[in-house]
Design a protein around this motif. Structure first.
Motif, short mmCIF file in Angstrom:
data_model
loop_
_atom_site.label_atom_id
_atom_site.label_comp_id
_atom_site.label_asym_id
_atom_site.label_seq_id
_atom_site.Cartn_x
_atom_site.Cartn_y
_atom_site.Cartn_z
N UNK A 9 59.51 -58.23 -62.33
CA UNK A 9 59.49 -56.78 -62.14
C UNK A 9 58.82 -56.49 -60.80
N UNK A 10 59.32 -55.49 -60.08
CA UNK A 10 58.68 -55.13 -58.81
C UNK A 10 57.31 -54.51 -59.08
N UNK A 11 56.31 -54.91 -58.28
CA UNK A 11 54.96 -54.38 -58.46
C UNK A 11 54.41 -53.71 -57.21
N UNK A 12 55.03 -53.94 -56.06
CA UNK A 12 54.54 -53.33 -54.81
C UNK A 12 55.61 -53.39 -53.73
N UNK A 13 55.47 -52.47 -52.77
CA UNK A 13 56.34 -52.47 -51.59
C UNK A 13 55.57 -53.06 -50.41
N UNK A 14 56.27 -53.79 -49.56
CA UNK A 14 55.70 -54.26 -48.30
C UNK A 14 56.23 -53.36 -47.20
N UNK A 15 55.34 -52.83 -46.40
CA UNK A 15 55.70 -51.82 -45.42
C UNK A 15 55.31 -52.28 -44.02
N UNK A 16 56.18 -52.01 -43.06
CA UNK A 16 55.89 -52.21 -41.64
C UNK A 16 55.55 -50.85 -41.07
N UNK A 17 54.30 -50.65 -40.70
CA UNK A 17 53.85 -49.35 -40.19
C UNK A 17 54.52 -49.00 -38.86
#
Length: 78
Positions: A9-17
């Motif tokens: 299950x997805x638990x977090x997003x990885x983001x490029x600021x």
């Protein structure tokens, strides 16, 4: 008895600021293993939303590669 990875299950997003976009997702498997699904070729993230809880990271350390857990731990600390 060995537990097989069967579902995640997805638990977090990885983001490029820099580009203000989601570049990947962190998934938690039924085995507590954490894995990353990168979106596209750009595999650069400097933020995680939401940060992973310390207990989730601790459980994952037993079954996830050190490189993945170190990366996610670093992002979760901010």
């Amino acid at each position: 008895m060995s537990v097989n990875k069967e579902e995640a299950a997805p638990v977090a997003r990885l983001i490029c600021s820099r580009i203000n976009r989601t570049v990947g997702w962190v998934y938690r498997w039924n085995t507590s293993e954490l894995s990353i699904l990168w979106i596209g070729a750009a595999r650069t993230a400097d933020h995680i939303d939401p940060p992973l809880r310390p207990d989730m990271l601790a459980a994952a350390q037993a079954v996830t590669s050190d490189e993945v857990t170190r990366f996610l731990e670093k992002l979760s600390r901010g």
